[in-house]
Design a protein around this motif. Sequence first.
Motif, short mmCIF file in Angstrom:
data_model
loop_
_atom_site.label_atom_id
_atom_site.label_comp_id
_atom_site.label_asym_id
_atom_site.label_seq_id
_atom_site.Cartn_x
_atom_site.Cartn_y
_atom_site.Cartn_z
N ALA A 139 0.83 -1.20 0.00
CA ALA A 139 0.00 0.00 0.00
C ALA A 139 0.87 1.26 0.00
O ALA A 139 2.05 1.21 0.34
CB ALA A 139 -0.91 -0.01 1.22
N ALA A 140 0.25 2.35 -0.35
CA ALA A 140 0.95 3.63 -0.35
C ALA A 140 1.44 3.95 1.06
O ALA A 140 0.72 3.74 2.04
CB ALA A 140 0.04 4.74 -0.86
N ALA A 141 2.65 4.42 1.15
CA ALA A 141 3.25 4.82 2.42
C ALA A 141 4.23 5.95 2.12
O ALA A 141 4.66 6.13 0.97
CB ALA A 141 3.97 3.64 3.07
N ASP A 142 4.58 6.69 3.16
CA ASP A 142 5.52 7.78 3.00
C ASP A 142 6.90 7.20 2.69
O ASP A 142 7.45 6.44 3.48
CB ASP A 142 5.57 8.62 4.28
CG ASP A 142 6.34 9.90 4.09
OD1 ASP A 142 6.23 10.50 3.01
OD2 ASP A 142 7.06 10.29 5.03
N ARG A 143 7.44 7.51 1.51
CA ARG A 143 8.72 6.96 1.08
C ARG A 143 9.59 8.06 0.46
O ARG A 143 9.08 9.00 -0.13
CB ARG A 143 8.54 5.87 0.03
CG ARG A 143 7.61 4.75 0.44
CD ARG A 143 7.49 3.71 -0.66
NE ARG A 143 6.30 2.89 -0.54
CZ ARG A 143 6.12 1.94 0.35
NH1 ARG A 143 7.04 1.66 1.22
NH2 ARG A 143 5.00 1.24 0.37
N VAL A 144 10.90 7.91 0.58
CA VAL A 144 11.83 8.81 -0.10
C VAL A 144 12.13 8.20 -1.46
O VAL A 144 12.62 7.07 -1.54
CB VAL A 144 13.13 9.00 0.71
CG1 VAL A 144 14.13 9.84 -0.08
CG2 VAL A 144 12.83 9.63 2.05
N LYS A 145 11.81 8.93 -2.51
CA LYS A 145 12.10 8.44 -3.86
C LYS A 145 13.26 9.21 -4.44
O LYS A 145 13.40 10.41 -4.24
CB LYS A 145 10.87 8.52 -4.77
CG LYS A 145 10.42 9.90 -5.09
CD LYS A 145 9.27 9.88 -6.08
CE LYS A 145 9.00 11.29 -6.59
NZ LYS A 145 8.22 11.31 -7.79
N CYS A 146 14.11 8.49 -5.13
CA CYS A 146 15.31 9.05 -5.74
C CYS A 146 15.24 8.77 -7.23
O CYS A 146 15.22 7.61 -7.64
CB CYS A 146 16.57 8.40 -5.15
SG CYS A 146 16.66 8.50 -3.35
N THR A 147 15.16 9.81 -8.02
CA THR A 147 15.07 9.65 -9.47
C THR A 147 16.44 9.92 -10.08
O THR A 147 16.96 11.02 -9.99
CB THR A 147 14.01 10.59 -10.07
OG1 THR A 147 12.76 10.32 -9.43
CG2 THR A 147 13.87 10.37 -11.57
N LEU A 148 17.00 8.87 -10.69
CA LEU A 148 18.29 8.97 -11.37
C LEU A 148 18.03 9.37 -12.81
O LEU A 148 17.19 8.77 -13.48
CB LEU A 148 19.03 7.64 -11.33
CG LEU A 148 19.68 7.23 -10.02
CD1 LEU A 148 18.64 6.91 -8.97
CD2 LEU A 148 20.58 6.05 -10.23
N ILE A 149 18.76 10.37 -13.28
CA ILE A 149 18.57 10.86 -14.64
C ILE A 149 19.86 10.65 -15.42
O ILE A 149 20.95 11.03 -14.98
CB ILE A 149 18.16 12.35 -14.62
CG1 ILE A 149 16.87 12.50 -13.81
CG2 ILE A 149 17.98 12.87 -16.04
CD1 ILE A 149 16.48 13.91 -13.49
N PHE A 150 19.70 10.02 -16.59
CA PHE A 150 20.82 9.71 -17.48
C PHE A 150 20.64 10.42 -18.81
O PHE A 150 19.55 10.90 -19.13
CB PHE A 150 20.91 8.20 -17.71
CG PHE A 150 21.20 7.42 -16.47
CD1 PHE A 150 22.50 7.27 -16.01
CD2 PHE A 150 20.17 6.84 -15.75
CE1 PHE A 150 22.77 6.55 -14.85
CE2 PHE A 150 20.42 6.12 -14.58
CZ PHE A 150 21.73 5.98 -14.14
N ASP A 151 21.69 10.41 -19.63
CA ASP A 151 21.63 11.05 -20.93
C ASP A 151 20.79 10.28 -21.94
O ASP A 151 20.34 10.83 -22.93
CB ASP A 151 23.04 11.28 -21.49
CG ASP A 151 23.79 9.96 -21.71
OD1 ASP A 151 23.41 8.94 -21.11
OD2 ASP A 151 24.77 9.97 -22.48
N ARG A 152 20.59 8.98 -21.68
CA ARG A 152 19.77 8.15 -22.58
C ARG A 152 19.36 6.90 -21.80
O ARG A 152 19.85 6.67 -20.70
CB ARG A 152 20.56 7.77 -23.84
CG ARG A 152 21.79 6.91 -23.59
CD ARG A 152 22.49 6.59 -24.91
NE ARG A 152 23.64 5.74 -24.71
CZ ARG A 152 23.60 4.40 -24.67
NH1 ARG A 152 22.46 3.76 -24.81
NH2 ARG A 152 24.71 3.70 -24.49
#
Length: 166
Positions: A139-152
């Motif tokens: 279920a939905a819960a408070d979480r820390v999300k980390c979005t990694l961004i790459f060139d491709r």
Amino acid sequence: MLDIALQMDAARAVPATVFAITEIAPQTSTAAITLFAGTTVLTLRGEVAVETLIPGERIITRDAGMVLLYDLDMSRAALPAICVGAGAFGQARPQCDTLLAADARINVRADTLDVPASIPSGQIAAVDLTNGKTVTSLAAADRVKCTLIFDRPHVIYADGLELCAF
């Protein structure tokens, strides 16, 4: 920080039989993958918690070897998750119970992983692999999300799984 990393990759004098990067192409498009805090990512300095990565970090990928992390965005949100149990896809795949975003794409290779014949090879959304036993919905819960961004787009290693940045 990214500027420092890019300077370290500047062109150097190399033999004629080895190519040299003489110019870094401008950023034209990106690919991203969202992981939850606590997930380890394979980098040039070993397995590192995703929340400690910095732009310019060298990430090990299946498709291109080492690549630079272009950017990292961290935030907190109430999100559902998919829990992939340790060893769900064979020995140490993943290495420990791993939380993934429902739309995370797992690179499944039936020829090398212990997966049922009913699961095809390819890039499959984590939510589509839920079976109520080794891969479950949370279920939905408070979480820390980390979005990694790459060139491709790339396939990275996280907790022993191959995950797709798209």
